[in-house]
Design an enzyme around this catalytic site. Sequence first.
Site, PDB file in Angstrom:
ATOM      1  N   ASP A  89      53.990 101.423  60.341  1.00 48.68           N
ATOM      2  CA  ASP A  89      52.565 101.578  60.029  1.00 48.68           C
ATOM      3  C   ASP A  89      51.698 101.529  61.273  1.00 48.68           C
ATOM      4  O   ASP A  89      52.162 101.204  62.368  1.00 48.68           O
ATOM      5  CB  ASP A  89      52.117 100.529  58.998  1.00 48.68           C
ATOM      6  N   ASN A 160      51.582  88.685  50.320  1.00 47.89           N
ATOM      7  CA  ASN A 160      51.400  89.306  49.007  1.00 47.89           C
ATOM      8  C   ASN A 160      52.608  90.173  48.636  1.00 47.89           C
ATOM      9  O   ASN A 160      52.561  90.919  47.665  1.00 47.89           O
ATOM     10  CB  ASN A 160      50.125  90.159  48.982  1.00 47.89           C
ATOM     11  N   HIS A 162      53.872  92.629  50.478  1.00 44.43           N
ATOM     12  CA  HIS A 162      53.872  94.013  50.980  1.00 44.43           C
ATOM     13  C   HIS A 162      55.039  94.265  51.926  1.00 44.43           C
ATOM     14  O   HIS A 162      55.529  93.360  52.600  1.00 44.43           O
ATOM     15  CB  HIS A 162      52.522  94.401  51.601  1.00 44.43           C
ATOM     16  N   GLU A 167      50.931  97.962  49.783  1.00 43.35           N
ATOM     17  CA  GLU A 167      50.341  96.779  49.167  1.00 43.35           C
ATOM     18  C   GLU A 167      50.630  96.764  47.663  1.00 43.35           C
ATOM     19  O   GLU A 167      50.976  97.811  47.096  1.00 43.35           O
ATOM     20  CB  GLU A 167      48.818  96.794  49.401  1.00 43.35           C
TER      21      GLU A 167
HETATM   22  P1  PGA Z   1      54.114  88.784  60.085  1.00 40.85           P
HETATM   23  O1  PGA Z   1      53.813  90.000  59.121  1.00 40.85           O
HETATM   24  O2  PGA Z   1      55.423  89.088  60.726  1.00 40.85           O
HETATM   25  O3  PGA Z   1      53.001  88.811  61.083  1.00 40.85           O
HETATM   26  O4  PGA Z   1      54.153  87.564  59.245  1.00 40.85           O
HETATM   27  C1  PGA Z   1      54.805  90.395  58.218  1.00 40.85           C
HETATM   28  C2  PGA Z   1      54.283  91.520  57.341  1.00 40.85           C
HETATM   29  O5  PGA Z   1      53.107  91.508  56.989  1.00 40.85           O
HETATM   30  O6  PGA Z   1      55.063  92.414  57.020  1.00 40.85           O
END
Ligand code: PGA
Length: 272
Positions: A89, A160, A162, A167
């Site tokens: 992304d 959440n 994702h 999302e």
């Molecule tokens: P993080 O993000 O590694 O910063 O916890 C993980 C994600 O949102 O996929």
Amino acid sequence: MSPSPKPAERTLHLAESNSTVLVFADADAASKAAADRIVRIIAQAVAARGKAILGLATGATPEKVYDDLAARVRDGGLSFRDVTTYNLDEYYPIQPLDALSYRTYMHRHLFSRVDLAPNRAHILDGTVPETFASEHAAQFDRWIDDDGGLDLQLLGIGRNGHIGFNEPLDLTVEAFAALPTRLVDLHPITKVDAVREFGSVDAVIPRALTMGVRQILGARTILMLATGPKKAAIVAEALKGPITAAVPASLLRTVADKVVWLLDEPAAAELG
Ligand code: PGA
């Protein structure tokens, strides 16, 4: 990272899920295990097809994995000569040289430290005009398809649930599983978690381009790396709750035989 972290760990067998769930003492050991598997996947794919196609992730979680891979390249034990990468992304809109772009993140943590050809490092382009965003996203999917699909997708999990910036949505599992690469709105929890980089919720860029669920689930191997106590609740929900588009990572259980969950003890704390 210590050169020889403790081995795993324990393997969890969850009645609700066919997934392989490996639990390590700490984040260093889980990250080392992820790097070990990535090295093996590169070697196997290059031996079989002359190239390895990797799907990569950003965020705090994979930083140690990239440190480990970079150290192996520096020591001569690994090469990205035959590797092509596709990142999950990118914020939209954003300039690639912006300090907060995922292009900058990847350059800092991996690309500048390994022998990956620049034209084989694909990141969705946060500068495309909005009228061209869906064509750009479709082209990204076609590039991956033309490369024969992903040998590996490295994933993190949002609080959440994702995966990438896919999302939670009110969709059927089938419709969610088919989602293409596209422009999306970030979820409120994602924006709160991005305060770490952006300084405040209002400063968070509220949209992003994300690889779609179809492409993620299509990878030949999926490594889900989750560490730290803040991930414990969502890891348990994704692995033990219903399979639903409301918890995107729960869809990994629809392709469980090719998914490995690499957790540290704090992230595994609610799995029982
Ligand atoms: P993080 O993000 O590694 O910063 O916890 C993980 C994600 O949102 O996929």
